[in-house]
Write a protein that holds these residues in place. Structure first.
Motif, mmCIF file in Angstrom:
data_model
loop_
_atom_site.group_PDB
_atom_site.id
_atom_site.type_symbol
_atom_site.label_atom_id
_atom_site.label_comp_id
_atom_site.label_asym_id
_atom_site.label_seq_id
_atom_site.Cartn_x
_atom_site.Cartn_y
_atom_site.Cartn_z
ATOM 1 N N ASP A 219 0.813 -1.214 0.000
ATOM 2 C CA ASP A 219 0.000 0.000 0.000
ATOM 3 C C ASP A 219 0.847 1.265 0.000
ATOM 4 O OD1 ASP A 219 -2.332 -1.517 0.050
ATOM 5 O OD2 ASP A 219 -2.427 -1.524 2.246
ATOM 6 N N VAL A 220 2.055 1.161 0.511
ATOM 7 C CA VAL A 220 3.000 2.279 0.514
ATOM 8 C C VAL A 220 4.314 1.771 -0.065
ATOM 9 C CG1 VAL A 220 1.931 3.447 2.485
ATOM 10 C CG2 VAL A 220 3.730 1.741 2.877
ATOM 11 N N PRO A 221 5.191 2.652 -0.546
ATOM 12 C CA PRO A 221 6.455 2.183 -1.119
ATOM 13 C C PRO A 221 7.240 1.346 -0.114
ATOM 14 C CG PRO A 221 6.123 4.523 -1.581
ATOM 15 C CD PRO A 221 5.065 4.128 -0.596
ATOM 16 N N THR A 222 7.498 0.103 -0.483
ATOM 17 C CA THR A 222 8.165 -0.830 0.422
ATOM 18 C C THR A 222 9.311 -1.507 -0.311
ATOM 19 O OG1 THR A 222 6.089 -1.230 1.607
ATOM 20 C CG2 THR A 222 7.856 -2.846 1.896
ATOM 21 N N ILE A 223 10.526 -1.295 0.152
ATOM 22 C CA ILE A 223 11.692 -1.882 -0.498
ATOM 23 C C ILE A 223 11.711 -3.385 -0.245
ATOM 24 C CG2 ILE A 223 14.211 -1.954 -0.556
ATOM 25 C CD1 ILE A 223 14.221 1.021 0.129
ATOM 26 N N SER A 224 11.706 -4.155 -1.331
ATOM 27 C CA SER A 224 11.726 -5.619 -1.227
ATOM 28 C C SER A 224 13.050 -6.218 -1.674
ATOM 29 C CB SER A 224 10.592 -6.217 -2.064
ATOM 30 O OG SER A 224 10.746 -5.865 -3.441
ATOM 31 N N GLY A 225 13.912 -5.410 -2.295
ATOM 32 C CA GLY A 225 15.188 -5.928 -2.756
ATOM 33 C C GLY A 225 16.154 -4.817 -3.113
ATOM 34 N N VAL A 226 17.435 -5.111 -3.010
ATOM 35 C CA VAL A 226 18.494 -4.193 -3.434
ATOM 36 C C VAL A 226 19.492 -4.974 -4.266
ATOM 37 C CG1 VAL A 226 18.272 -2.473 -1.607
ATOM 38 C CG2 VAL A 226 19.632 -4.526 -1.198
ATOM 39 N N LEU A 227 20.081 -4.320 -5.266
ATOM 40 C CA LEU A 227 20.867 -5.010 -6.287
ATOM 41 C C LEU A 227 22.193 -4.293 -6.550
ATOM 42 C CD1 LEU A 227 17.922 -5.223 -8.854
ATOM 43 C CD2 LEU A 227 18.660 -7.087 -7.359
ATOM 44 N N ASP A 228 23.100 -5.019 -7.190
ATOM 45 C CA ASP A 228 24.297 -4.450 -7.819
ATOM 46 C C ASP A 228 25.230 -3.754 -6.840
ATOM 47 O OD1 ASP A 228 23.128 -5.409 -10.090
ATOM 48 O OD2 ASP A 228 22.588 -3.465 -10.916
ATOM 49 N N PHE A 229 25.978 -4.558 -6.108
ATOM 50 C CA PHE A 229 26.961 -4.024 -5.173
ATOM 51 C C PHE A 229 28.382 -4.251 -5.695
ATOM 52 C CE2 PHE A 229 23.148 -4.344 -2.696
ATOM 53 C CZ PHE A 229 23.213 -3.255 -1.834
ATOM 54 N N ASP A 230 28.548 -4.132 -7.011
ATOM 55 C CA ASP A 230 29.863 -4.425 -7.581
ATOM 56 C C ASP A 230 30.904 -3.359 -7.290
ATOM 57 O OD1 ASP A 230 28.558 -2.653 -9.254
ATOM 58 O OD2 ASP A 230 28.729 -3.883 -11.058
ATOM 59 N N ARG A 231 30.467 -2.175 -6.839
ATOM 60 C CA ARG A 231 31.408 -1.104 -6.534
ATOM 61 C C ARG A 231 31.639 -0.945 -5.029
ATOM 62 N NH1 ARG A 231 32.017 1.884 -11.446
ATOM 63 N NH2 ARG A 231 30.451 1.234 -12.962
ATOM 64 N N CYS A 232 31.319 -1.972 -4.262
ATOM 65 C CA CYS A 232 31.544 -1.935 -2.814
ATOM 66 C C CYS A 232 33.014 -1.660 -2.507
ATOM 67 C CB CYS A 232 31.151 -3.263 -2.184
ATOM 68 S SG CYS A 232 29.491 -3.292 -1.496
ATOM 69 N N THR A 233 33.222 -0.829 -1.511
ATOM 70 C CA THR A 233 34.582 -0.501 -1.104
ATOM 71 C C THR A 233 34.599 -0.234 0.386
ATOM 72 O OG1 THR A 233 36.469 0.939 -1.645
ATOM 73 C CG2 THR A 233 34.320 1.977 -1.519
ATOM 74 N N PHE A 234 35.791 -0.180 0.949
ATOM 75 C CA PHE A 234 35.953 0.224 2.338
ATOM 76 C C PHE A 234 36.493 1.646 2.365
ATOM 77 C CE2 PHE A 234 36.571 -4.489 2.872
ATOM 78 C CZ PHE A 234 35.428 -4.711 3.637
ATOM 79 N N GLY A 235 35.782 2.514 3.048
ATOM 80 C CA GLY A 235 36.194 3.904 3.101
ATOM 81 C C GLY A 235 35.422 4.652 4.163
ATOM 82 N N VAL A 236 35.118 5.906 3.884
ATOM 83 C CA VAL A 236 34.367 6.739 4.819
ATOM 84 C C VAL A 236 32.962 6.942 4.256
ATOM 85 C CG1 VAL A 236 35.174 8.907 3.779
ATOM 86 C CG2 VAL A 236 34.398 8.891 6.154
ATOM 87 N N PRO A 237 31.921 6.876 5.099
ATOM 88 C CA PRO A 237 30.549 6.959 4.582
ATOM 89 C C PRO A 237 30.281 8.170 3.693
ATOM 90 C CG PRO A 237 30.500 6.195 6.839
ATOM 91 C CD PRO A 237 31.934 6.525 6.538
#
Length: 312
Positions: A219-237
């Motif tokens: 009934d309201v916008p509800t996130i059911s999935g997230v995709l494509d984390f190929d650019r993941c890195t360790f750093g500062v937010p």
């Protein structure tokens, strides 16, 4: 990908008994080729993602799919929202390209479905985005830089190396890289300010609406999935693409901060944020070139010039 190549990939992943009966290329893939593949005797399709050939990969985008695969254990806090990996192949033996098969997630891409809801409900979507991003950023890593490496001991080394890679890629395609090199020089001069960051946090790399799925029946916008984390890195937010996009406009997305929390706005943090924005602009320039957006490539130089003026 030809039908024969897709069949060969499925034989490698599932054996000769599992036969693909259809494959539809999904237009949302801006780097990899992405297919929804139906398999005989199975109720649910799978997703096949195929990386560009080695010679078509920029230095700053080398082996992104391998980096995503290495990132999976670190993304455990949001695993319930992500597709599961079924098979991967880096050998090049089947089609000469890296590929990954994942489970198919139900849901509608947020850019297609969010507009069907009243705007009064959109802040709830961005609060969910803030919660997901906070869960990722709360993960601490062993080094700075891409999850799969190269690994850097200091934040300044990681930032400068990424800027130098982008500049080299621009040179490689015949684009002017002088402004990116000036940013790298400024980062070198401000190395001590960058190295005030001492704790590597996990960054999503590319999370925003385009990589988000919504429950089509909610009934309201509800996130059911997230995709494509190929650019993941360790750093500062503050260096994450998600933070850039959440900061871009004062509209419904300001609800993001209600859950995520507030950013460091000290003078040092603001200076660092300009370095990160310049890095984003350099990467965007390369993507626009790759996608054939000539006018947009030209526009990036004006934006970078404005940013360099602020750094000087």
């Amino acid at each position: 990908m030809t039908a024969e190549e897709i069949e060969a990939v499925c034989r490698r992943a599932f054996g000769d008994a599992v036969v693909p009966v259809s494959a539809v290329e999904l237009g949302t893939g801006m780097y990899n080729n992405v297919y929804r593949v139906a398999l005989a005797g199975r109720d649910r399709p799978v997703i096949l993602r195929v990386a560009p050939t080695e010679e078509r990969q920029f230095r700053s985008e080398r082996h992104l799919m391998r980096n995503e695969h290495a990132s999976q254990p670190w993304l455990a806090p949001i695993a319930h929202l992500m597709p599961q990996v079924i098979a991967v192949d880096w050998t090049g033996q089947v089609i000469g390209r890296d590929w990954m098969i994942q489970t198919y997630l139900d849901g509608v891409p947020a850019p297609e479905h969010l507009g069907s809801y009243p705007r009064s409900t959109w802040p709830g979507f961005f609060r969910q985005m803030g919660a997901i991003t906070r869960a990722v950023h709360d993960v601490r890593g062993p080094h700075f830089g891409p999850v799969a490496g190269p690994a850097f001991a200091t934040w300044s080394e990681a930032v400068i190396a990424s800027l130098e890679d982008i500049a080299a890629d621009l040179d490689g395609v015949g684009l002017d890289s002088a402004d990116v090199r000036k940013v790298a020089a400024a980062a070198g001069q401000g190395r001590a300010v960058l190295d005030e960051v001492t704790e590597p946090c996990l960054l999503t790399g590319d999370l925003w609406t385009v990589n988000t799925l919504l429950d089509r029946d909610a009934d309201v916008p509800t996130i059911s999935g997230v995709l494509d984390f190929d650019r993941c890195t360790f750093g500062v937010p503050e260096a994450d693409w998600t933070i850039r996009m959440a900061s871009a406009k004062s509209d419904e997305r300001t609800a993001f901060w209600e859950v995520y929390g507030q950013l460091d706005r000290s003078a040092a943090a603001v200076w660092r944020s300009r370095i990160y924005e310049a890095r984003h602009l350099g990467a965007i320039r390369l993507e626009r070139y790759r996608l054939g957006k000539t006018d947009a490539v030209a526009e990036s130089y004006g934006a970078m010039a404005d940013l360099l003026a602020e750094l000087s």
